[in-house]
Design an enzyme around this catalytic site. Structure first.
Site, PDB file in Angstrom:
ATOM      1  N   HIS A   8      22.108  42.553  -5.989  1.00 47.33           N
ATOM      2  CA  HIS A   8      20.871  41.921  -5.501  1.00 47.33           C
ATOM      3  C   HIS A   8      19.664  42.101  -6.422  1.00 47.33           C
ATOM      4  CE1 HIS A   8      20.543  45.831  -3.542  1.00 47.33           C
ATOM      5  NE2 HIS A   8      21.425  45.536  -2.651  1.00 47.33           N
ATOM      6  N   HIS A  44      27.264  55.037   5.541  1.00 46.97           N
ATOM      7  CA  HIS A  44      26.241  54.019   5.264  1.00 46.97           C
ATOM      8  C   HIS A  44      26.834  52.651   5.570  1.00 46.97           C
ATOM      9  CE1 HIS A  44      23.132  51.787   3.322  1.00 46.97           C
ATOM     10  NE2 HIS A  44      23.576  51.812   2.094  1.00 46.97           N
ATOM     11  N   GLU A  51      25.831  49.617   4.615  1.00 44.54           N
ATOM     12  CA  GLU A  51      25.712  48.484   3.687  1.00 44.54           C
ATOM     13  C   GLU A  51      27.106  48.020   3.269  1.00 44.54           C
ATOM     14  OE1 GLU A  51      22.906  48.976   0.466  1.00 44.54           O
ATOM     15  OE2 GLU A  51      22.829  46.816   0.139  1.00 44.54           O
ATOM     16  N   ASP A  60      28.764  47.089   0.752  1.00 46.20           N
ATOM     17  CA  ASP A  60      29.597  47.575  -0.353  1.00 46.20           C
ATOM     18  C   ASP A  60      30.421  48.793   0.076  1.00 46.20           C
ATOM     19  OD1 ASP A  60      27.021  48.679  -0.233  1.00 46.20           O
ATOM     20  OD2 ASP A  60      27.015  49.291  -2.325  1.00 46.20           O
ATOM     21  N   HIS A 112      19.103  55.245   1.425  1.00 44.41           N
ATOM     22  CA  HIS A 112      17.997  54.316   1.264  1.00 44.41           C
ATOM     23  C   HIS A 112      17.917  53.304   2.403  1.00 44.41           C
ATOM     24  CE1 HIS A 112      20.195  50.631  -0.487  1.00 44.41           C
ATOM     25  NE2 HIS A 112      21.119  51.490  -0.167  1.00 44.41           N
ATOM     26  N   ASP A 135      25.218  56.671  -1.341  1.00 50.00           N
ATOM     27  CA  ASP A 135      24.477  56.106  -2.479  1.00 50.00           C
ATOM     28  C   ASP A 135      23.711  57.182  -3.256  1.00 50.00           C
ATOM     29  OD1 ASP A 135      25.199  53.428  -2.189  1.00 50.00           O
ATOM     30  OD2 ASP A 135      23.554  53.008  -0.808  1.00 50.00           O
ATOM     31  N   TYR A 180      19.853  53.835 -11.698  1.00 49.33           N
ATOM     32  CA  TYR A 180      20.146  53.684 -10.269  1.00 49.33           C
ATOM     33  C   TYR A 180      18.978  54.213  -9.442  1.00 49.33           C
ATOM     34  CZ  TYR A 180      22.823  53.535  -5.972  1.00 49.33           C
ATOM     35  OH  TYR A 180      23.255  53.233  -4.708  1.00 49.33           O
ATOM     36  N   HIS A 193      29.151  55.562  -5.669  1.00 48.41           N
ATOM     37  CA  HIS A 193      29.145  54.700  -6.855  1.00 48.41           C
ATOM     38  C   HIS A 193      29.233  55.584  -8.096  1.00 48.41           C
ATOM     39  CE1 HIS A 193      28.011  51.115  -4.612  1.00 48.41           C
ATOM     40  NE2 HIS A 193      26.964  51.744  -4.111  1.00 48.41           N
TER      41      HIS A 193
HETATM   42 FE1  FEO Z   1      23.230  50.995  -0.034  1.00 44.86          FE
HETATM   43 FE2  FEO Z   1      25.932  51.288  -2.144  1.00 44.86          FE
HETATM   44  O1  FEO Z   1      24.920  50.603  -0.720  1.00 44.86           O
END
Ligand code: FEO
Length: 406
Positions: free
Chosen positions: A28, A83, A85, A87, A150, A169, A197, A230
């Site tokens: 994004h 989390h 989100e 991903d 986040h 994250d 990041y 990640h």
């Molecule tokens: Fe906030 Fe890796 O997603």
């Protein structure tokens, strides 16, 4: 299914079962030039497995083939979602029916709401209590909610026996690699990606990060490894390395350095010439300077440079009684990330309406910068204007030397 991919053992009871997204280049708006991974972890408990997070939709086959090198997926009896989100949850709805029929899903209160808002799962999500030790499949876990690091739902999970912090994250980086640990990889590249990041994802929440890290220190958890969702994982000296950098990046005062960023775009090279002379003025005071023409510098790079710079000189010519759209784009992005340069300098050329420096000063002021007198010129800068630019750059650098510790 063919077992094309393998899990990797991370500790006595834990395997990495994530996936590698070699092709990701846009998260994004964040340019992920080295791809990414969506990490997930399998913890062996008594009579089954606990899965920490899942992966992005589209990677189900790779994910399942790694899991199958450790266990029968039907032995997965608990999914902890740190989390919501997508991903980290996108593959969950398609894969739940491959896990144990009575597989439990645990999440924070906000996580449970967010997962249901995304996927309307046909089963209840159990809400965990933050800060307490919970026994799951005979293993002890501590869940630590980290709201707004986040997302409102974000949390960390500490696996007591193997001393691993699954940090989602936090402490992560967008980096695709076959290596799993920081100490196996090029340390400079890994640092660069962790910094990028933080700058592009975590910066707006820095005050919350700083408070959390204080609280985290007081918990005195015995940590052998930090395993984010990640990129590379941290162990040994890497644990203190990344915690130390997060403490510095989370503090505006600690992360600011004696460095100026000159960010600009140009129409007919007038504003570019001004930028070059401002940089020369900064240099004349012996202060570091990075020059970022926005057409050639992705907003991700600009944000990364701004994290640690003490001052920004922002330049745009006037176009249609406004800024060049490229400069407006970069400003929109870095203002969203809530960067707070200590000092700012607006500059730019104009044809018949002197507008851009006014708008740039407003933006710098909104970011909390103390604005030095701006420099503007009609059409093409004269030698006198270029001298003004050098003097303005030198003033900016002198301010930094006065106000920002080495
Ligand atoms: Fe906030 Fe890796 O997603």
């Amino acid at each position: 299914m063919k077992k094309l991919f393998s899990a990797e053992k991370m500790s006595t009871h834990c395997h990495w079962v994530g996936v590698i997204d070699w092709r990701l280049r846009n998260f994004h708006g964040y340019l992920t030039g080295r791809g990414s991974t969506y990490n997930a972890y399998l913890v062996k408990g008594e009579g089954g497995y606990v899965l920490i997070d899942t992966v992005k939709a589209g990677f189900e086959d790779e994910f399942m083939s790694r899991i199958e090198t450790v266990c029968d997926p039907r032995e997965i009896r608990v999914v902890v979602s740190n989390h919501a989100e997508m991903d980290h949850t996108g593959a969950l709805p398609q894969l739940l029916n491959r896990f144990s029929p009575d597989c439990r899903i645990l999440a924070s209160r906000n996580g449970a709401k967010a997962i249901q808002a995304h996927f309307s799962l046909d089963r209840e999500i159990e809400v965990i209590k933050s800060g307490q030790t919970a026994e799951i499949l005979g293993k002890e876990f501590v869940f630590l909610e980290t709201p707004m690091i986040h997302w409102p739902d974000s949390m960390l999970t500490y696996f007591v026996e193997d001393k691993i912090l699954f940090s989602n994250d936090a402490f992560g980086m967008h980096l695709a690699s076959v290596e799993r640990w920081y100490d196996e990889f090029d340390s400079a590249l890994a640092y660069e990606e962790a910094l990028r990041y933080y700058a592009n994802i975590i910066t707006p929440y820095s005050q919350i990060v700083a408070k959390f890290l204080d609280k985290f220190d007081s918990l005195a958890l015995d940590i052998d490894a930090i395993a984010p969702d990640h990129g590379l994982c941290w162990r040994g000296e890497g644990v203190e390395f990344i915690l130390g950098h997060y403490k510095r990046w989370a503090s505006v005062e600690k992360r600011r350095s004696r460095k100026v960023a000159v960010v600009f775009d140009t129409m007919w090279e007038s504003t570019e010439l001004m930028a070059r002379h401002i940089a020369q003025g900064v240099r004349s005071e012996g202060v570091a300077c990075v020059v970022l023409p926005v057409q050639e510098s992705h907003r991700t790079q600009i944000a990364t440079e701004l994290l640690e710079t003490g001052a920004v000189a922002l330049g745009s010519p006037t176009l249609n009684a406004g800024l060049l759209p490229t400069v407006a784009d970069a400003l929109c992005y870095v203002q969203g990330l809530k960067f707070t340069p200590k000092f700012g300098l607006a500059f730019g050329s104009y044809g018949w309406g002197e507008v851009s420096v006014k708008l740039l000063n407003e933006s710098l002021g909104a970011m909390g910068a103390e604005c030095l007198p701006s420099v503007s010129c009609q059409y093409v800068p004269t030698d006198a204007v270029l001298l003004q630019c050098r003097e303005a750059g030198a003033r900016l650098a002198a301010k930094i030397k006065e106000e920002i510790a080495l």
